[in-house]
Write an enzyme that holds these catalytic residues in place. Structure first.
Site, PDB file in Angstrom:
ATOM      1  N   THR A  17       0.829  -1.211   0.000  1.00  0.00           N
ATOM      2  CA  THR A  17       0.000   0.000   0.000  1.00  0.00           C
ATOM      3  C   THR A  17       0.863   1.261   0.000  1.00  0.00           C
ATOM      4  O   THR A  17       1.997   1.244   0.496  1.00  0.00           O
ATOM      5  CB  THR A  17      -0.899  -0.004   1.255  1.00  0.00           C
ATOM      6  OG1 THR A  17      -1.497   1.279   1.401  1.00  0.00           O
ATOM      7  CG2 THR A  17      -0.117  -0.306   2.532  1.00  0.00           C
ATOM      8  N   ASP A  18       0.284   2.353  -0.498  1.00  0.00           N
ATOM      9  CA  ASP A  18       1.004   3.637  -0.450  1.00  0.00           C
ATOM     10  C   ASP A  18       1.162   4.139   0.987  1.00  0.00           C
ATOM     11  O   ASP A  18       1.947   5.049   1.241  1.00  0.00           O
ATOM     12  CB  ASP A  18       0.298   4.685  -1.325  1.00  0.00           C
ATOM     13  CG  ASP A  18      -1.130   5.007  -0.900  1.00  0.00           C
ATOM     14  OD1 ASP A  18      -1.632   4.390   0.057  1.00  0.00           O
ATOM     15  OD2 ASP A  18      -1.747   5.888  -1.535  1.00  0.00           O
ATOM     16  N   GLU A  19       0.398   3.546   1.925  1.00  0.00           N
ATOM     17  CA  GLU A  19       0.481   4.017   3.315  1.00  0.00           C
ATOM     18  C   GLU A  19       1.848   3.761   3.943  1.00  0.00           C
ATOM     19  O   GLU A  19       2.172   4.332   4.974  1.00  0.00           O
ATOM     20  CB  GLU A  19      -0.623   3.377   4.175  1.00  0.00           C
ATOM     21  CG  GLU A  19      -1.995   3.756   3.681  1.00  0.00           C
ATOM     22  CD  GLU A  19      -3.092   3.632   4.730  1.00  0.00           C
ATOM     23  OE1 GLU A  19      -2.791   3.551   5.922  1.00  0.00           O
ATOM     24  OE2 GLU A  19      -4.261   3.633   4.322  1.00  0.00           O
ATOM     25  N   TYR A  70      -1.433  -0.432  11.237  1.00  0.00           N
ATOM     26  CA  TYR A  70      -1.688  -1.084   9.941  1.00  0.00           C
ATOM     27  C   TYR A  70      -0.531  -0.826   8.979  1.00  0.00           C
ATOM     28  O   TYR A  70       0.056  -1.758   8.422  1.00  0.00           O
ATOM     29  CB  TYR A  70      -3.004  -0.566   9.325  1.00  0.00           C
ATOM     30  CG  TYR A  70      -3.123  -0.865   7.848  1.00  0.00           C
ATOM     31  CD1 TYR A  70      -3.327  -2.166   7.395  1.00  0.00           C
ATOM     32  CD2 TYR A  70      -2.995   0.152   6.882  1.00  0.00           C
ATOM     33  CE1 TYR A  70      -3.405  -2.448   6.023  1.00  0.00           C
ATOM     34  CE2 TYR A  70      -3.071  -0.120   5.530  1.00  0.00           C
ATOM     35  CZ  TYR A  70      -3.276  -1.426   5.103  1.00  0.00           C
ATOM     36  OH  TYR A  70      -3.343  -1.697   3.758  1.00  0.00           O
ATOM     37  N   LYS A 123       2.272  -3.436   7.267  1.00  0.00           N
ATOM     38  CA  LYS A 123       2.453  -3.624   5.818  1.00  0.00           C
ATOM     39  C   LYS A 123       3.905  -3.310   5.426  1.00  0.00           C
ATOM     40  O   LYS A 123       4.493  -4.002   4.593  1.00  0.00           O
ATOM     41  CB  LYS A 123       1.492  -2.718   5.037  1.00  0.00           C
ATOM     42  CG  LYS A 123       0.020  -3.069   5.174  1.00  0.00           C
ATOM     43  CD  LYS A 123      -0.346  -4.423   4.605  1.00  0.00           C
ATOM     44  CE  LYS A 123      -0.290  -4.483   3.100  1.00  0.00           C
ATOM     45  NZ  LYS A 123      -0.759  -5.808   2.588  1.00  0.00           N
TER      46      LYS A 123
HETATM   47  P1  NAD Z   1     -10.240  -6.658   2.805  1.00  0.00           P
HETATM   48  O1  NAD Z   1     -10.157  -6.395   4.268  1.00  0.00           O
HETATM   49  O2  NAD Z   1     -11.469  -6.284   2.060  1.00  0.00           O
HETATM   50  O3  NAD Z   1      -9.982  -8.214   2.526  1.00  0.00           O
HETATM   51  C1  NAD Z   1      -9.011  -8.946   3.183  1.00  0.00           C
HETATM   52  C2  NAD Z   1      -9.291 -10.429   2.962  1.00  0.00           C
HETATM   53  O4  NAD Z   1      -8.243 -11.193   3.595  1.00  0.00           O
HETATM   54  C3  NAD Z   1     -10.604 -10.914   3.570  1.00  0.00           C
HETATM   55  O5  NAD Z   1     -11.282 -11.766   2.673  1.00  0.00           O
HETATM   56  C4  NAD Z   1     -10.166 -11.703   4.806  1.00  0.00           C
HETATM   57  O6  NAD Z   1     -11.044 -12.753   5.152  1.00  0.00           O
HETATM   58  C5  NAD Z   1      -8.805 -12.225   4.362  1.00  0.00           C
HETATM   59  N1  NAD Z   1      -7.917 -12.504   5.495  1.00  0.00           N
HETATM   60  C6  NAD Z   1      -7.628 -11.693   6.537  1.00  0.00           C
HETATM   61  N2  NAD Z   1      -6.788 -12.310   7.383  1.00  0.00           N
HETATM   62  C7  NAD Z   1      -6.524 -13.535   6.840  1.00  0.00           C
HETATM   63  C8  NAD Z   1      -5.723 -14.620   7.250  1.00  0.00           C
HETATM   64  N3  NAD Z   1      -5.011 -14.576   8.380  1.00  0.00           N
HETATM   65  N4  NAD Z   1      -5.679 -15.717   6.469  1.00  0.00           N
HETATM   66  C9  NAD Z   1      -6.398 -15.772   5.320  1.00  0.00           C
HETATM   67  N5  NAD Z   1      -7.191 -14.788   4.889  1.00  0.00           N
HETATM   68  C10 NAD Z   1      -7.248 -13.664   5.645  1.00  0.00           C
HETATM   69  O7  NAD Z   1      -8.959  -5.938   2.196  1.00  0.00           O
HETATM   70  P2  NAD Z   1      -8.749  -5.243   0.779  1.00  0.00           P
HETATM   71  O8  NAD Z   1      -9.163  -3.832   0.873  1.00  0.00           O
HETATM   72  O9  NAD Z   1      -9.291  -6.101  -0.271  1.00  0.00           O
HETATM   73  O10 NAD Z   1      -7.155  -5.257   0.702  1.00  0.00           O
HETATM   74  C11 NAD Z   1      -6.463  -6.349   0.103  1.00  0.00           C
HETATM   75  C12 NAD Z   1      -4.977  -6.053   0.131  1.00  0.00           C
HETATM   76  O11 NAD Z   1      -4.695  -4.865  -0.596  1.00  0.00           O
HETATM   77  C13 NAD Z   1      -4.420  -5.837   1.531  1.00  0.00           C
HETATM   78  O12 NAD Z   1      -3.162  -6.454   1.601  1.00  0.00           O
HETATM   79  C14 NAD Z   1      -4.291  -4.326   1.644  1.00  0.00           C
HETATM   80  O13 NAD Z   1      -3.250  -3.983   2.519  1.00  0.00           O
HETATM   81  C15 NAD Z   1      -3.972  -3.944   0.218  1.00  0.00           C
HETATM   82  N6  NAD Z   1      -4.376  -2.594  -0.209  1.00  0.00           N
HETATM   83  C16 NAD Z   1      -5.676  -2.186  -0.052  1.00  0.00           C
HETATM   84  C17 NAD Z   1      -6.058  -0.918  -0.528  1.00  0.00           C
HETATM   85  C18 NAD Z   1      -7.484  -0.437  -0.409  1.00  0.00           C
HETATM   86  O14 NAD Z   1      -7.771   0.719  -0.759  1.00  0.00           O
HETATM   87  N7  NAD Z   1      -8.438  -1.245   0.046  1.00  0.00           N
HETATM   88  C19 NAD Z   1      -5.110  -0.096  -1.135  1.00  0.00           C
HETATM   89  C20 NAD Z   1      -3.793  -0.550  -1.272  1.00  0.00           C
HETATM   90  C21 NAD Z   1      -3.448  -1.798  -0.808  1.00  0.00           C
HETATM   91  O1  TDX Z   2     -16.120   7.098   8.638  1.00  0.00           O
HETATM   92  C1  TDX Z   2     -15.095   7.537   8.080  1.00  0.00           C
HETATM   93  N1  TDX Z   2     -14.917   8.884   7.978  1.00  0.00           N
HETATM   94  C2  TDX Z   2     -13.820   9.450   7.403  1.00  0.00           C
HETATM   95  O2  TDX Z   2     -13.701  10.678   7.333  1.00  0.00           O
HETATM   96  C3  TDX Z   2     -14.087   6.666   7.517  1.00  0.00           C
HETATM   97  C4  TDX Z   2     -14.235   5.181   7.594  1.00  0.00           C
HETATM   98  C5  TDX Z   2     -12.980   7.255   6.948  1.00  0.00           C
HETATM   99  N2  TDX Z   2     -12.836   8.601   6.903  1.00  0.00           N
HETATM  100  C6  TDX Z   2     -11.628   9.177   6.274  1.00  0.00           C
HETATM  101  C7  TDX Z   2     -10.307   8.631   6.775  1.00  0.00           C
HETATM  102  C8  TDX Z   2      -9.427   8.688   5.548  1.00  0.00           C
HETATM  103  O3  TDX Z   2      -8.839   9.979   5.443  1.00  0.00           O
HETATM  104  O4  TDX Z   2     -11.674   8.819   4.887  1.00  0.00           O
HETATM  105  C9  TDX Z   2     -10.382   8.493   4.386  1.00  0.00           C
HETATM  106  C10 TDX Z   2     -10.396   7.073   3.851  1.00  0.00           C
HETATM  107  O5  TDX Z   2     -10.532   6.211   4.958  1.00  0.00           O
HETATM  108  P1  TDX Z   2     -10.556   4.610   4.804  1.00  0.00           P
HETATM  109  O6  TDX Z   2     -11.629   4.232   3.853  1.00  0.00           O
HETATM  110  O7  TDX Z   2     -10.571   4.022   6.164  1.00  0.00           O
HETATM  111  O8  TDX Z   2      -9.172   4.348   4.045  1.00  0.00           O
HETATM  112  P2  TDX Z   2      -7.636   4.701   4.399  1.00  0.00           P
HETATM  113  O9  TDX Z   2      -7.447   4.900   5.843  1.00  0.00           O
HETATM  114  O10 TDX Z   2      -7.235   5.822   3.484  1.00  0.00           O
HETATM  115  O11 TDX Z   2      -6.925   3.323   3.956  1.00  0.00           O
HETATM  116  C11 TDX Z   2      -7.296   2.670   2.729  1.00  0.00           C
HETATM  117  O12 TDX Z   2      -6.358   2.922   1.703  1.00  0.00           O
HETATM  118  C12 TDX Z   2      -5.084   2.331   1.824  1.00  0.00           C
HETATM  119  C13 TDX Z   2      -7.425   1.149   2.940  1.00  0.00           C
HETATM  120  O13 TDX Z   2      -8.367   0.891   3.963  1.00  0.00           O
HETATM  121  C14 TDX Z   2      -6.092   0.518   3.240  1.00  0.00           C
HETATM  122  O14 TDX Z   2      -6.229  -0.885   3.361  1.00  0.00           O
HETATM  123  C15 TDX Z   2      -5.158   0.848   2.104  1.00  0.00           C
HETATM  124  O15 TDX Z   2      -3.868   0.357   2.360  1.00  0.00           O
END
Ligand code: NAD
Ligand code: TDX
Length: 340
Positions: free
Chosen positions: A126-128, A154, A158
């Protein structure tokens, strides 16, 4: 036949990746391992389960024995690791499971990739891991050279996993790549995250909790564009390299929330400013030059189209999210937002 292990495929991005790969590569076998935590939904994979090239296995990536058994049964040609605890707010409440899944789970997968023939390994990061950028420096972007500088448990978990991946490359010559993507949005996004939370609350006429002043900026990418990038890295990425993924789609949270309200035809009076997230990152912004120049990747979906498609998807798929928000999720919501 290429045989790809997709971990976390019952979650948001993993499930979109499963569907992307089954369609793009009908001659590939795709095996998904997922422990079905609160964020994983088997119903999400309902259509994939009808495809004979797809197999689902319920197991935890930290369970070395179960993962070993699976690698012994299958002849994997690549591993793509999506499985993770992914919600920043939950990591602030309970960091431990983040360290276990995100770091130790990565280790188990890489150990098995080594044991079963030095299998190609891709880590979805992730970019985080780069921390944040100031709002008053719009000229600054994250490149692959930006130092790791994490803010939340988190992002620290990562980043730790990324360091371990690079260590396995250098020490054991495991053929790895890492991608670091910006915020995704689209179908099957779990309702705890900003965009689906705002869509669902607005549909229920509930207040929309915006953290702090709502000026924090995220760089939004439609999930399918992320899946396409990972597929390209898997096939053409250079081993041992990191690729940033993002599409110059920066938006302040408050503007995202207002866009959702306007698509739904709901009133802005639903917006409520609430207590900020501790350690809240100010701005994320990816420089995607490397993946563009090396692999020809570019985002196909603009934010304007993607957000409309996403809202439409939530309207059309109420059964999917109703099942989630009517269960354990309500307790989470109460705990997280009641006194905010
Ligand atoms: P998500 O939380 O929607 O899904 C995570 C999945 O992993 C779920 O199906 C969960 O059951 C499974 N899981 C969790 N722990 C596990 C374990 N111990 N063993 C097996 N399965 C397990 O997450 P997402 O948003 O789809 O993110 C997927 C990946 O992409 C993550 O690695 C996250 O860090 C990365 N990522 C997410 C975003 C975003 O915006 N959502 C952005 C950049 C990177
Ligand atoms: O209720 C809310 N109100 C609010 O203002 C929530 C849930 C979030 N926010 C803000 C926090 C963040 O600035 O919105 C922005 C986005 O929040 P999230 O959806 O929780 O995402 P973020 O914290 O940016 O992280 C996401 O992007 C990077 C994913 O959850 C991560 O898994 C990924 O790595």
């Amino acid at each position: 036949m290429p045989n790809i292990l997709v971990t976390g495929g019952a979650g948001f991005i993993g499930s979109n990746f499963v569907y992307y790969m089954l369609e793009k590569h009908p001659d590939y076998r795709i095996v998904c391992i997922d422990s079905l935590t609160y964020a994983g939904n088997l119903s999400t994979l309902e259509k994939a389960l009808q495809n004979e090239n797809f197999r689902f296995v319920k197991a935890d990536i930290t369970d070395r024995e179960a993962v070993d058994k699976l690698f012994g049964e299958e002849n994997f040609t690549a591993v793509v690791n999506f499985a993770a605890e992914s919600h920043v707010d939950r990591s602030i409440e309970s960091p431990e499971v983040f360290l276990k899944t995100n770091i130790l789970g990565t280790q188990v997968l890489m150990d098995m990739a080594r044991k079963y023939g030095n299998i190609r390994y891709h880590q979805v990061s992730t970019d985080e891991v780069y921390g944040d950028l100031p709002l008053d420096r719009p000229d600054l972007f994250f490149t692959e050279e930006t130092p790791i500088h994490t803010s939340s448990p988190y992002s620290a978990s990562k980043a730790s996993a990324d360091l371990l991946v690079m260590a396995y490359y250098r020490t054991y010559k495991l053929p790895v790549t890492i991608s670091r993507c910006s915020n995704n949005y689209g179908p099957y996004h779990f309702p705890e995250k900003l965009i689906p939370l705002m869509i669902i609350n607005a549909l229920h006429g509930k207040s929309l909790p915006v953290y702090g002043d709502g000026l924090n900026v995220r760089d939004w990418l439609y999930v399918e564009d992320h899946c396409k990038a990972i597929d390209m890295i898997l096939h053409g990425g250079r081993i041992g390299e990191v690729y940033n993924i993002g599409g110059h789609n920066e938006r302040a949270n408050i503007d995202v929330v207002k866009t959702v309200l306007s698509i739904l035809g709901k009133d802005e009076s639903l917006i409520t400013y609430v207590k900020d997230r501790p350690g809240h990152d100010m701005r994320y912004a990816i420089d995607p030059t490397k993946i563009k120049n090396e692999l020809g990747w570019y985002p196909e979906t603009t934010f304007e189209n993607g957000i409309k498609k996403t809202v439409e998807w939530y309207l059309q798929n109420e059964a999917w999210w109703q099942e989630i928000v009517s269960g354990e999720y309500m307790n989470y919501y109460e705990k997280m937002y009641k006194d905010r």
